[in-house]
Design a protein around this motif. Structure first.
Motif, PDB file in Angstrom:
ATOM      1  N   GLY A  42     -17.611  57.396  12.136  1.00  0.00           N
ATOM      2  CA  GLY A  42     -18.297  56.356  11.380  1.00  0.00           C
ATOM      3  C   GLY A  42     -17.624  55.004  11.450  1.00  0.00           C
ATOM      4  N   GLY A  43     -16.511  54.891  12.146  1.00  0.00           N
ATOM      5  CA  GLY A  43     -15.802  53.627  12.264  1.00  0.00           C
ATOM      6  C   GLY A  43     -16.436  52.709  13.305  1.00  0.00           C
ATOM      7  N   ASP A  44     -15.865  51.530  13.440  1.00  0.00           N
ATOM      8  CA  ASP A  44     -16.393  50.522  14.354  1.00  0.00           C
ATOM      9  C   ASP A  44     -15.310  50.066  15.325  1.00  0.00           C
ATOM     10  OD1 ASP A  44     -18.958  50.388  13.135  1.00  0.00           O
ATOM     11  OD2 ASP A  44     -18.084  49.191  11.514  1.00  0.00           O
ATOM     12  N   VAL A  45     -15.707  49.867  16.565  1.00  0.00           N
ATOM     13  CA  VAL A  45     -14.870  49.237  17.585  1.00  0.00           C
ATOM     14  C   VAL A  45     -15.650  48.030  18.102  1.00  0.00           C
ATOM     15  CG1 VAL A  45     -13.743  49.440  19.823  1.00  0.00           C
ATOM     16  CG2 VAL A  45     -13.679  51.361  18.216  1.00  0.00           C
ATOM     17  N   THR A  46     -15.056  46.833  17.961  1.00  0.00           N
ATOM     18  CA  THR A  46     -15.784  45.594  18.279  1.00  0.00           C
ATOM     19  C   THR A  46     -15.028  44.813  19.344  1.00  0.00           C
ATOM     20  OG1 THR A  46     -16.576  45.509  15.997  1.00  0.00           O
ATOM     21  CG2 THR A  46     -16.795  43.497  17.329  1.00  0.00           C
ATOM     22  N   LEU A  47     -15.771  44.395  20.376  1.00  0.00           N
ATOM     23  CA  LEU A  47     -15.220  43.510  21.398  1.00  0.00           C
ATOM     24  C   LEU A  47     -15.647  42.076  21.066  1.00  0.00           C
ATOM     25  CD1 LEU A  47     -15.987  45.530  24.676  1.00  0.00           C
ATOM     26  CD2 LEU A  47     -14.100  45.775  23.056  1.00  0.00           C
ATOM     27  N   GLY A  48     -14.749  41.121  21.332  1.00  0.00           N
ATOM     28  CA  GLY A  48     -15.036  39.727  20.999  1.00  0.00           C
ATOM     29  C   GLY A  48     -14.617  38.776  22.102  1.00  0.00           C
ATOM     30  N   ILE A  49     -15.282  37.607  22.158  1.00  0.00           N
ATOM     31  CA  ILE A  49     -14.966  36.540  23.117  1.00  0.00           C
ATOM     32  C   ILE A  49     -14.869  35.240  22.328  1.00  0.00           C
ATOM     33  CG2 ILE A  49     -15.679  35.310  25.204  1.00  0.00           C
ATOM     34  CD1 ILE A  49     -17.392  37.734  25.944  1.00  0.00           C
ATOM     35  N   HIS A  50     -13.709  34.550  22.470  1.00  0.00           N
ATOM     36  CA  HIS A  50     -13.508  33.303  21.728  1.00  0.00           C
ATOM     37  C   HIS A  50     -12.705  32.337  22.617  1.00  0.00           C
ATOM     38  CE1 HIS A  50     -14.844  35.337  18.061  1.00  0.00           C
ATOM     39  NE2 HIS A  50     -14.020  36.328  18.411  1.00  0.00           N
ATOM     40  N   ARG A  51     -12.982  31.043  22.467  1.00  0.00           N
ATOM     41  CA  ARG A  51     -12.228  29.998  23.162  1.00  0.00           C
ATOM     42  C   ARG A  51     -11.311  29.273  22.177  1.00  0.00           C
ATOM     43  NH1 ARG A  51     -16.768  26.592  26.239  1.00  0.00           N
ATOM     44  NH2 ARG A  51     -17.823  26.993  24.242  1.00  0.00           N
ATOM     45  N   SER A  52     -10.052  29.001  22.633  1.00  0.00           N
ATOM     46  CA  SER A  52      -9.115  28.256  21.763  1.00  0.00           C
ATOM     47  C   SER A  52      -7.985  27.675  22.613  1.00  0.00           C
ATOM     48  CB  SER A  52      -8.516  29.163  20.679  1.00  0.00           C
ATOM     49  OG  SER A  52      -7.759  30.205  21.254  1.00  0.00           O
ATOM     50  N   ASN A  53      -7.809  26.343  22.499  1.00  0.00           N
ATOM     51  CA  ASN A  53      -6.666  25.645  23.112  1.00  0.00           C
ATOM     52  C   ASN A  53      -6.538  25.919  24.607  1.00  0.00           C
ATOM     53  OD1 ASN A  53      -5.959  24.594  20.584  1.00  0.00           O
ATOM     54  ND2 ASN A  53      -4.740  26.435  20.107  1.00  0.00           N
ATOM     55  N   PHE A  76     -18.919  37.434  30.234  1.00  0.00           N
ATOM     56  CA  PHE A  76     -19.910  38.062  29.345  1.00  0.00           C
ATOM     57  C   PHE A  76     -20.444  39.339  29.984  1.00  0.00           C
ATOM     58  CE2 PHE A  76     -24.035  38.543  27.300  1.00  0.00           C
ATOM     59  CZ  PHE A  76     -23.720  38.371  25.965  1.00  0.00           C
ATOM     60  N   GLU A  77     -20.766  39.292  31.287  1.00  0.00           N
ATOM     61  CA  GLU A  77     -21.258  40.482  31.982  1.00  0.00           C
ATOM     62  C   GLU A  77     -20.183  41.559  32.014  1.00  0.00           C
ATOM     63  OE1 GLU A  77     -22.623  39.382  35.794  1.00  0.00           O
ATOM     64  OE2 GLU A  77     -24.147  37.946  35.061  1.00  0.00           O
ATOM     65  N   PHE A  78     -18.915  41.123  32.223  1.00  0.00           N
ATOM     66  CA  PHE A  78     -17.816  42.089  32.285  1.00  0.00           C
ATOM     67  C   PHE A  78     -17.681  42.839  30.961  1.00  0.00           C
ATOM     68  CE2 PHE A  78     -13.320  42.902  31.300  1.00  0.00           C
ATOM     69  CZ  PHE A  78     -13.021  43.814  32.298  1.00  0.00           C
ATOM     70  N   MET A  79     -17.719  42.128  29.849  1.00  0.00           N
ATOM     71  CA  MET A  79     -17.547  42.781  28.551  1.00  0.00           C
ATOM     72  C   MET A  79     -18.739  43.687  28.226  1.00  0.00           C
ATOM     73  SD  MET A  79     -14.586  41.851  27.508  1.00  0.00           S
ATOM     74  CE  MET A  79     -14.454  42.056  25.749  1.00  0.00           C
ATOM     75  N   ASN A  80     -19.951  43.290  28.639  1.00  0.00           N
ATOM     76  CA  ASN A  80     -21.125  44.155  28.439  1.00  0.00           C
ATOM     77  C   ASN A  80     -20.994  45.436  29.239  1.00  0.00           C
ATOM     78  OD1 ASN A  80     -22.870  43.040  26.509  1.00  0.00           O
ATOM     79  ND2 ASN A  80     -23.584  41.478  27.961  1.00  0.00           N
ATOM     80  N   ARG A  81     -20.455  45.297  30.460  1.00  0.00           N
ATOM     81  CA  ARG A  81     -20.267  46.498  31.286  1.00  0.00           C
ATOM     82  C   ARG A  81     -19.258  47.444  30.668  1.00  0.00           C
ATOM     83  NH1 ARG A  81     -17.056  47.246  35.680  1.00  0.00           N
ATOM     84  NH2 ARG A  81     -16.642  45.017  35.907  1.00  0.00           N
ATOM     85  N   MET A  82     -18.195  46.893  30.038  1.00  0.00           N
ATOM     86  CA  MET A  82     -17.214  47.753  29.373  1.00  0.00           C
ATOM     87  C   MET A  82     -17.843  48.476  28.182  1.00  0.00           C
ATOM     88  SD  MET A  82     -14.637  47.488  31.275  1.00  0.00           S
ATOM     89  CE  MET A  82     -13.615  48.536  30.294  1.00  0.00           C
ATOM     90  N   ASN A  97     -19.076  53.321  16.394  1.00  0.00           N
ATOM     91  CA  ASN A  97     -19.985  52.254  16.789  1.00  0.00           C
ATOM     92  C   ASN A  97     -19.230  51.247  17.676  1.00  0.00           C
ATOM     93  OD1 ASN A  97     -22.129  53.286  15.219  1.00  0.00           O
ATOM     94  ND2 ASN A  97     -21.255  52.318  13.376  1.00  0.00           N
ATOM     95  N   LEU A  98     -19.636  51.087  18.938  1.00  0.00           N
ATOM     96  CA  LEU A  98     -19.002  50.165  19.897  1.00  0.00           C
ATOM     97  C   LEU A  98     -19.960  49.015  20.149  1.00  0.00           C
ATOM     98  CD1 LEU A  98     -16.746  49.459  21.904  1.00  0.00           C
ATOM     99  CD2 LEU A  98     -17.916  50.895  23.598  1.00  0.00           C
ATOM    100  N   THR A  99     -19.530  47.765  19.833  1.00  0.00           N
ATOM    101  CA  THR A  99     -20.404  46.607  19.976  1.00  0.00           C
ATOM    102  C   THR A  99     -19.620  45.430  20.553  1.00  0.00           C
ATOM    103  OG1 THR A  99     -19.923  45.909  17.711  1.00  0.00           O
ATOM    104  CG2 THR A  99     -21.906  47.268  18.050  1.00  0.00           C
ATOM    105  N   SER A 133     -11.027  45.196  18.540  1.00  0.00           N
ATOM    106  CA  SER A 133     -10.619  45.512  17.166  1.00  0.00           C
ATOM    107  C   SER A 133     -11.265  46.808  16.730  1.00  0.00           C
ATOM    108  CB  SER A 133     -11.012  44.374  16.215  1.00  0.00           C
ATOM    109  OG  SER A 133     -12.401  44.149  16.245  1.00  0.00           O
ATOM    110  N   ASP A 134     -10.539  47.544  15.902  1.00  0.00           N
ATOM    111  CA  ASP A 134     -11.062  48.810  15.400  1.00  0.00           C
ATOM    112  C   ASP A 134     -10.866  48.869  13.897  1.00  0.00           C
ATOM    113  OD1 ASP A 134      -8.469  50.177  14.711  1.00  0.00           O
ATOM    114  OD2 ASP A 134      -8.124  49.904  16.875  1.00  0.00           O
ATOM    115  N   THR A 135     -11.438  49.892  13.307  1.00  0.00           N
ATOM    116  CA  THR A 135     -11.319  50.108  11.851  1.00  0.00           C
ATOM    117  C   THR A 135     -10.586  51.400  11.575  1.00  0.00           C
ATOM    118  OG1 THR A 135     -13.499  51.154  11.808  1.00  0.00           O
ATOM    119  CG2 THR A 135     -13.400  48.776  11.361  1.00  0.00           C
TER     120      THR A 135
END
Length: 596
Positions: A504-515, A446-452, A466-468, A523-525
């Motif tokens: 005006g586009g968006d760039v979004t970072l995400g963290i998810h757990r699976s398997n 979480f800290e790593f992605m916030n730093r990016m 917009n980077l979030t 992801s971008d727009t």
């Protein structure tokens, strides 16, 4: 019973029995003939001696009382021998016969005038006749007749007719026959005993050998026969045991060679198929089976499930006894095909075909040529600019100091661009050769992605993007990773996303757990990557922008480096279309949830 006759014991027993029976039959016939002749001869000689004695006694007692003569002669004759003395004219002079059939016998003898008419003294006549029986009425019997002529004291000739029943001879012959039959029965018993004795001494070991041979035919090569004799059967058992050991040794060698050949064929990357003379398939390795299925949906019922080009090569190799080799393109795949004939002595019994898939080699050759072309293209532009601006400065074609500084700045930027390109190439080469070194440590993700996000916040603001960071996962997630290498990956991904996202586009970072994996997404727009280009975005120098514009284009190595870094972390990276538009890059890292 049928088993006995089909066995050696039965055949041997029957052979010996028939041989003994035949020999006894021949011996019996010869012996009976001999005894009959012998006893008949003995009877003739006996009758001749008795006739001579009787004639002498009659001459000695001529003119005396006949009672004493009868007593003497009857003592000489036995119960089955009788005599009459007949004159030359056929009159009976004396009769030494007391049986009831006396008259019939004498009448019958007198009717045979050849016995006493004109006899020569010393020339006896022997003859067999059928006369009435001495003991039974109305029964005829066989008699031996002897006519012995002699001369009386008066000078007249007379004949002593001796007649004896042949029953005594027949009884002797019958006794001999009984003895022969008894001998035959004893021989039968001895033959049977001898045959079954041979069964234990000869045929029993042979039966054991037969059973052992059946065991060998079933593949039980450990069968061993006991050697209890030193004769030929014992030597045969020894030879049989040696044969079993040799067969076991040879079968082990064949099995080892077969397993070795099977292992070689299975481990081969090339497809190997062995064909019969009629083009049917005899043997194939797993690679060949997959290849045949890929060609025509291989079915065992098909005679030759091969493309026509390959079948023509096979037909030529078998028909003309020549090795055929060629490279063909079949179904978009490239194959080097080599077919060699197989020989059985001097005749062709089939062919072996080796199919080597050269598709990857062709791809590598294409990548190599594309790599050279891409490197040449990427270097040609900055080198041309360096050369052009440096020549302009040397030729002093600039009109002001500001233009000179602008050229120097461009030369500096292009040199930095070349330096980045060379650095990226060196990094990528080291990674692909396996020399990448990771310093993995626990990393709070979480800290790593916030730093990016913080790192690229100003760049995104300048690009009006917009980077979030968007996640519902807890903030205490930790992974084991090399922070610097992971930052290199996300630096490339976030920089690409910002550069290809419009204002005006968006760039979004995400963290998810699976398997058991932790997915980190960018992801971008933006305009997104075309569907046909998605499988190739991680190749070196691959650009979806074919025009290779320098405004937004990089070196074309960033995604290839990112993929190698994720592979080194035992993770993965993939690209896909966004839900509505743009592109989503997902980096997956191994994640052990119990430890977190």
């Amino acid at each position: 019973m049928i088993r006995i006759w089909n066995s050696i014991v039965g055949k041997l027993w029957a052979t010996i029995l028939l041989l003994v029976s035949f020999v006894l039959f021949i011996v019996t016939l010869l012996l009976l003939e001999f005894l009959d002749n012998f006893h008949t001869k003995q009877a003739e000689e006996s009758l001749q001696r008795e006739a001579a004695t009787i004639s002498k006694i009659v001459n000695d007692h001529e003119g005396q009382t006949t009672s004493s003569m009868h007593l003497i002669i009857e003592d000489i004759l036995d119960t089955e021998t009788n005599a009459i003395i007949v004159g030359q004219e056929g009159q009976i002079l004396y009769s030494f016969h007391t049986a009831a059939s006396k008259e019939e016998i004498e009448k019958k003898l007198l009717s045979e005038r050849s016995l006493f008419e004109s006899p020569e003294v010393g020339d006896q006549i022997v003859k067999e006749m059928i006369l009435p029986s001495l003991d039974e009425d109305e029964v005829m019997g066989q008699y031996l007749i002897l006519s012995y002529p002699y001369k009386q004291f008066s000078g007249e000739k007379a004949s002593v007719l001796m007649y004896q029943s042949l029953d005594a001879v027949h009884r002797t012959t019958k006794s001999t026959t009984n003895i022969v039959f008894l001998s035959a029965f004893i021989a039968f018993i001895l033959t049977t005993f001898f045959a079954f004795f041979l069964s234990t001494r000869i045929t029993l070991p042979l039966r054991k050998m037969k059973q052992a041979a059946f065991e060998l035919s079933k593949g039980n090569f450990d069968t061993h026969l006991p050697v209890a004799q030193n004769d030929e059967i014992g030597q045969l058992a020894t030879a049989f045991n040696q044969m079993g050991r040799q067969l076991k040794y040879n079968m082990e060698l064949i099995k080892q060679e077969k397993e070795q050949l099977s292992s070689i064929l299975t481990s081969m990357t090339d497809a190997v198929v062995t064909f019969n003379q009629d083009y049917s398939i005899l043997l194939k390795n797993p690679q060949a089976e997959l290849l045949l299925k890929k060609w025509y949906g291989y079915n065992e019922k098909k005679h030759h499930p091969l493309p026509k080009e390959v079948f023509h090569m096979l037909e030529h190799a078998i028909s003309f006894s020549e090795e055929v080799e060629d490279e063909l393109e079949l179904g978009g795949q490239f194959y080097v095909i080599s077919i060699s004939p197989l020989y059985s002595e001097n005749n062709i019994r089939g062919a072996v075909a080796v199919f080597r898939d050269m598709t990857e080699q062709h791809k590598l050759d294409k990548l190599r040529s594309d790599f050279i072309a891409n490197v040449s293209h990427e270097l040609r532009t900055p080198i041309s600019m360096l050369q052009g601006y440096s020549e302009a400065i040397i030729d002093d074609v600039v009109s002001s100091e500001e233009e000179r500084m602008e050229m120097v700045r461009i030369i500096h930027d292009e040199s930095k661009r070349m330096s980045r390109l060379v650095t990226d190439l060196l990094d990528l080469a080291r990674m692909e050769s396996g020399h990448i070194q990771l310093h993995e440590n626990p990393l709070p993700i979480f800290e790593f992605m916030n730093r990016m996000v913080t790192k690229f916040s100003q760049v995104a603001k300048d690009a009006q993007v917009n980077l979030t960071l968007n996640t519902e996962e807890p903030s205490n997630l930790v992974v084991l990773a090399d922070e610097d290498r992971l930052e290199q990956v996300f630096t490339n991904l976030i920089d690409n996303a910002i550069r290809h996202t419009p204002n005006g586009g968006d760039v979004t970072l995400g963290i998810h757990r699976s398997n058991g994996m932790l997915d980190l997404s960018v992801s971008d727009t933006g305009v997104g990557i075309p569907e046909k280009d998605l499988p190739f975005v991680f190749e070196r120098f691959y650009k979806a922008d074919k025009a290779r514009t320098r405004g937004k284009g990089g070196t074309g190595l960033g995604l290839a480096i990112a993929k190698n870094i994720m592979d080194a972390h035992h993770g993965s990276i993939l690209a896909k279309h966004g839900d509505e538009k743009g592109t989503v890059f997902i980096c997956s890292l191994p994640f052990d949830s119990p430890k977190n």
